[in-house]
Design a protein around this motif. Structure first.
Motif, PDB file in Angstrom:
ATOM      1  N   ALA A  29       0.795  -1.230   0.000  1.00  0.00           N
ATOM      2  CA  ALA A  29       0.000   0.000   0.000  1.00  0.00           C
ATOM      3  C   ALA A  29       0.829   1.282   0.000  1.00  0.00           C
ATOM      4  CB  ALA A  29      -0.935   0.003   1.211  1.00  0.00           C
ATOM      5  N   ILE A  30       2.123   1.211   0.344  1.00  0.00           N
ATOM      6  CA  ILE A  30       2.954   2.421   0.403  1.00  0.00           C
ATOM      7  C   ILE A  30       3.064   3.061  -0.982  1.00  0.00           C
ATOM      8  CG2 ILE A  30       5.291   3.281   0.824  1.00  0.00           C
ATOM      9  CD1 ILE A  30       5.530   1.134   3.012  1.00  0.00           C
ATOM     10  N   ASP A  31       2.932   4.376  -1.030  1.00  0.00           N
ATOM     11  CA  ASP A  31       2.949   5.139  -2.277  1.00  0.00           C
ATOM     12  C   ASP A  31       4.350   5.113  -2.899  1.00  0.00           C
ATOM     13  OD1 ASP A  31       2.770   6.974  -4.331  1.00  0.00           O
ATOM     14  OD2 ASP A  31       1.743   8.502  -3.135  1.00  0.00           O
ATOM     15  N   ARG A  32       4.491   4.398  -4.024  1.00  0.00           N
ATOM     16  CA  ARG A  32       5.797   4.283  -4.701  1.00  0.00           C
ATOM     17  C   ARG A  32       6.218   5.575  -5.386  1.00  0.00           C
ATOM     18  NH1 ARG A  32       4.630  -0.327  -2.032  1.00  0.00           N
ATOM     19  NH2 ARG A  32       6.036  -2.030  -2.564  1.00  0.00           N
ATOM     20  N   ASP A  33       5.312   6.503  -5.575  1.00  0.00           N
ATOM     21  CA  ASP A  33       5.710   7.792  -6.139  1.00  0.00           C
ATOM     22  C   ASP A  33       6.490   8.612  -5.114  1.00  0.00           C
ATOM     23  OD1 ASP A  33       4.504   7.298  -8.580  1.00  0.00           O
ATOM     24  OD2 ASP A  33       2.589   8.174  -7.963  1.00  0.00           O
ATOM     25  N   LYS A  34       6.282   8.336  -3.830  1.00  0.00           N
ATOM     26  CA  LYS A  34       6.957   9.073  -2.767  1.00  0.00           C
ATOM     27  C   LYS A  34       8.128   8.315  -2.162  1.00  0.00           C
ATOM     28  CE  LYS A  34       2.923  11.699  -1.131  1.00  0.00           C
ATOM     29  NZ  LYS A  34       2.075  11.991   0.061  1.00  0.00           N
ATOM     30  N   TYR A  35       8.036   6.986  -2.144  1.00  0.00           N
ATOM     31  CA  TYR A  35       9.011   6.194  -1.389  1.00  0.00           C
ATOM     32  C   TYR A  35       9.502   4.996  -2.182  1.00  0.00           C
ATOM     33  CZ  TYR A  35       6.810   8.709   2.515  1.00  0.00           C
ATOM     34  OH  TYR A  35       6.320   9.680   3.359  1.00  0.00           O
ATOM     35  N   ASP A  36      10.747   4.616  -1.919  1.00  0.00           N
ATOM     36  CA  ASP A  36      11.233   3.292  -2.289  1.00  0.00           C
ATOM     37  C   ASP A  36      10.980   2.394  -1.078  1.00  0.00           C
ATOM     38  OD1 ASP A  36      12.197   3.973  -4.832  1.00  0.00           O
ATOM     39  OD2 ASP A  36      14.060   4.756  -3.973  1.00  0.00           O
ATOM     40  N   VAL A  37      10.656   1.135  -1.339  1.00  0.00           N
ATOM     41  CA  VAL A  37      10.237   0.244  -0.250  1.00  0.00           C
ATOM     42  C   VAL A  37      10.989  -1.071  -0.329  1.00  0.00           C
ATOM     43  CG1 VAL A  37       8.271  -0.687   1.010  1.00  0.00           C
ATOM     44  CG2 VAL A  37       7.931   1.240  -0.540  1.00  0.00           C
ATOM     45  N   VAL A  38      11.501  -1.521   0.824  1.00  0.00           N
ATOM     46  CA  VAL A  38      12.225  -2.784   0.908  1.00  0.00           C
ATOM     47  C   VAL A  38      11.539  -3.662   1.965  1.00  0.00           C
ATOM     48  CG1 VAL A  38      14.433  -3.894   1.404  1.00  0.00           C
ATOM     49  CG2 VAL A  38      14.383  -1.634   0.318  1.00  0.00           C
ATOM     50  N   PRO A  39      11.140  -4.886   1.601  1.00  0.00           N
ATOM     51  CA  PRO A  39      10.546  -5.779   2.599  1.00  0.00           C
ATOM     52  C   PRO A  39      11.641  -6.539   3.348  1.00  0.00           C
ATOM     53  CG  PRO A  39      10.442  -6.827   0.456  1.00  0.00           C
ATOM     54  CD  PRO A  39      11.113  -5.490   0.249  1.00  0.00           C
ATOM     55  N   ILE A  40      11.542  -6.614   4.666  1.00  0.00           N
ATOM     56  CA  ILE A  40      12.502  -7.372   5.480  1.00  0.00           C
ATOM     57  C   ILE A  40      11.738  -8.330   6.371  1.00  0.00           C
ATOM     58  CG2 ILE A  40      14.373  -7.283   7.170  1.00  0.00           C
ATOM     59  CD1 ILE A  40      13.730  -4.068   5.495  1.00  0.00           C
ATOM     60  N   TYR A  41      11.923  -9.610   6.112  1.00  0.00           N
ATOM     61  CA  TYR A  41      11.255 -10.654   6.874  1.00  0.00           C
ATOM     62  C   TYR A  41      12.183 -11.140   7.984  1.00  0.00           C
ATOM     63  CZ  TYR A  41       9.492 -15.359   7.950  1.00  0.00           C
ATOM     64  OH  TYR A  41       9.054 -16.493   8.587  1.00  0.00           O
ATOM     65  N   ILE A  42      11.652 -11.199   9.220  1.00  0.00           N
ATOM     66  CA  ILE A  42      12.397 -11.702  10.369  1.00  0.00           C
ATOM     67  C   ILE A  42      11.868 -13.097  10.689  1.00  0.00           C
ATOM     68  CG2 ILE A  42      13.148 -11.242  12.725  1.00  0.00           C
ATOM     69  CD1 ILE A  42      12.146  -8.348  12.342  1.00  0.00           C
ATOM     70  N   THR A  43      12.733 -14.086  10.624  1.00  0.00           N
ATOM     71  CA  THR A  43      12.299 -15.458  10.890  1.00  0.00           C
ATOM     72  C   THR A  43      12.025 -15.651  12.382  1.00  0.00           C
ATOM     73  OG1 THR A  43      14.484 -16.390  11.356  1.00  0.00           O
ATOM     74  CG2 THR A  43      13.828 -16.222   9.028  1.00  0.00           C
ATOM     75  N   LYS A  44      11.469 -16.795  12.724  1.00  0.00           N
ATOM     76  CA  LYS A  44      11.216 -17.113  14.132  1.00  0.00           C
ATOM     77  C   LYS A  44      12.514 -17.352  14.897  1.00  0.00           C
ATOM     78  CE  LYS A  44       6.575 -18.933  13.385  1.00  0.00           C
ATOM     79  NZ  LYS A  44       5.623 -20.076  13.527  1.00  0.00           N
ATOM     80  N   GLU A  45      13.622 -17.450  14.170  1.00  0.00           N
ATOM     81  CA  GLU A  45      14.953 -17.582  14.791  1.00  0.00           C
ATOM     82  C   GLU A  45      15.701 -16.247  14.769  1.00  0.00           C
ATOM     83  OE1 GLU A  45      13.915 -19.732  12.229  1.00  0.00           O
ATOM     84  OE2 GLU A  45      13.096 -21.031  13.830  1.00  0.00           O
ATOM     85  N   ASN A  46      14.993 -15.173  14.415  1.00  0.00           N
ATOM     86  CA  ASN A  46      15.539 -13.806  14.398  1.00  0.00           C
ATOM     87  C   ASN A  46      16.580 -13.569  13.306  1.00  0.00           C
ATOM     88  OD1 ASN A  46      13.961 -12.750  16.486  1.00  0.00           O
ATOM     89  ND2 ASN A  46      15.350 -13.534  18.045  1.00  0.00           N
ATOM     90  N   ALA A  47      16.530 -14.324  12.225  1.00  0.00           N
ATOM     91  CA  ALA A  47      17.363 -14.039  11.060  1.00  0.00           C
ATOM     92  C   ALA A  47      16.594 -13.098  10.125  1.00  0.00           C
ATOM     93  CB  ALA A  47      17.717 -15.333  10.329  1.00  0.00           C
ATOM     94  N   PHE A  48      17.331 -12.211   9.442  1.00  0.00           N
ATOM     95  CA  PHE A  48      16.709 -11.214   8.569  1.00  0.00           C
ATOM     96  C   PHE A  48      16.929 -11.617   7.110  1.00  0.00           C
ATOM     97  CE2 PHE A  48      16.719  -9.247  12.506  1.00  0.00           C
ATOM     98  CZ  PHE A  48      16.209  -7.956  12.508  1.00  0.00           C
ATOM     99  N   PHE A  49      15.861 -11.494   6.313  1.00  0.00           N
ATOM    100  CA  PHE A  49      15.942 -11.816   4.881  1.00  0.00           C
ATOM    101  C   PHE A  49      15.237 -10.727   4.077  1.00  0.00           C
ATOM    102  CE2 PHE A  49      16.819 -15.908   6.676  1.00  0.00           C
ATOM    103  CZ  PHE A  49      17.580 -16.591   5.732  1.00  0.00           C
TER     104      PHE A  49
END
Length: 407
Positions: free
Chosen positions: A29-49
């Motif tokens: 839903a974030i407005d791409r005309d205003k922002y670049d967006v990066v998704p960061i998933y945190i696993t149940k073991e606290n690793a970032f992807f």
């Protein structure tokens, strides 16, 4: 150059899957005309992807497969900006980050992430982040502490009794006796620091009470007991803003169970399935699923006087707890006495409660834009503070720290 938003979701929490829904709704839903967006998933073991597939809800049907085609990363501030750096089996690749992050949007729920833990991580990195700060996140998660703060601020809260797992194990009869004497039956038993109705049960007898306590202790080592309002109406109201200014959204009445919206067997408690497994679940729709799919009346059937009372009280509670960004405040109305009670606050509400702001003219993308601007405002205010104090204590220190080891 556009501001880059990192949307963080998942984490070591019982509400992990719900967080994925909230995070990906926001990411879409974030407005791409205003922002670049990066998704960061945190696993149940606290690793970032991160990676292209991390932003696709359909990929989460097989998380093991998803992670194999995604990029493991860590956050570092090595240039004065916070970057996402790729992690290999042997090292962190520092030459070039996958992306720089200007603002974090934590779309997380529950302990270990929503309770100030993730917010403290962002503070340490020097990364601006949306939503509540460390203190308000921690207080909002601890229902016992939260009630004490709000009671002091003049917000009506139900009496409660809290106890630890050790106290219950050492003196089961004493704890149950105190609950029956001080709170009375029926009573609501809940983990002191969880959301999404996880671990919550109503106890109408002493046997029910023991079962409810032992169920709650599966999820937390501190448990809270409070009076159960059997004939109730639940009203939720979201608030957007910060300590300086805040505005309330529309009021809603969640519905579940029988025709009048309450389940006769559980005293009106909305359980996890009621909240997240009902309604549309179309992964192609940014607004599908999550709390947005719960059956509800919007606006709630309230007199204009009661509606404004709730909206005003929601803002009062929001400010008393020092909240920022968006929070959803849940109230209970005792239909037998017409008393209004604060129930709890969700410092990072499911779906960011966008469905409570659209009726008052704030679109989801605009809501997220306001959250980001509030995050940057708070960071600017912090930059005006002095976090150093010039002194010569180290140059004057002469001893006491000699290395007594060898080599």
């Amino acid at each position: 150059m556009k501001t880059t938003i990192g949307v963080f979701f998942g984490g070591k929490s019982t509400e992990h899957e719900v967080s994925v829904i909230t995070g990906l709704q926001a990411f879409a839903a974030i407005d791409r005309d205003k922002y670049d967006v990066v998704p960061i998933y945190i696993t149940k073991e606290n690793a970032f992807f991160t990676g292209e597939n991390i932003g696709k809800i359909e990929e989460y049907a097989d998380i093991v497969k998803l992670l194999k085609k995604s990029t493991p990363v860590t956050l570092l501030n090595v240039t004065g900006r916070v970057g996402l750096y790729r992690v290999t089996s042997k090292k962190i690749e520092l030459k070039k980050p996958c992306a720089f992050i200007d603002v974090a949007l934590p779309a997380v729920h529950g302990t270990n992430v929503e309770d100030g833990t993730l917010q403290g991580y962002f503070e340490t990195l020097g990364l601006a982040y949306a939503g509540c700060n460390i203190l308000s996140s921690a207080v909002g998660m601890d229902k016992g502490v939260m009630k004490a703060v709000l009671n002091k601020a003049g917000v009506p809260v139900l009496d409660c009794l809290t106890f630890t797992a050790k106290r219950y194990i050492d003196d089961k009869d004493g704890v149950t006796g105190d609950i029956i004497e001080q709170i009375a039956l029926p009573t609501i038993i809940k983990p002191v620091n969880l959301g999404s109705s996880i671990g919550i049960r109503i106890a109408k007898t002493k046997d029910d009470l023991i079962l409810a306590i032992e169920n709650a202790l599966l999820f937390a080592d501190v448990v809270l007991a409070e009076p159960a309002i059997v004939n109730l109406k639940e009203i939720n109201c979201a608030v957007l803003g910060d300590k300086d200014a805040a505005e309330a959204g529309e009021c809603e009445e969640p519905l579940v169970g029988n025709a009048d919206g309450r389940n006769s067997e559980d005293g009106g408690i909305l359980n996890f399935d009621d909240k997240y497994k009902s309604g549309e679940k179309n992964g192609d729709n940014a607004k599908a699923g999550g709390m947005a799919s719960l059956k509800r009346k919007i606006p709630a059937e309230l007199s204009e006087l009661r509606r404004e009372e709730i909206r005003t009280l929601a803002v009062k509670a929001f400010k008393a707890l020092g909240c920022g960004g968006v929070a959803r405040i849940d109230f209970l109305i005792n239909l037998d006495t017409d008393e209004l009670w604060f129930n709890e606050i969700n410092t990072i509400p499911g779906s960011f409660a966008f469905y409570l702001f659209e009726p008052v003219g704030i679109k989801y993308s605009d809501l997220l834009d306001k959250m980001v601007k509030l995050a940057l405002k708070r960071e600017r205010e912090k930059s005006n503070l002095n976090f150093s104090f010039e002194n010569n204590i180290l140059s004057a220190f002469k001893g006491g720290l000699k290395n007594k080891g060898k080599g």
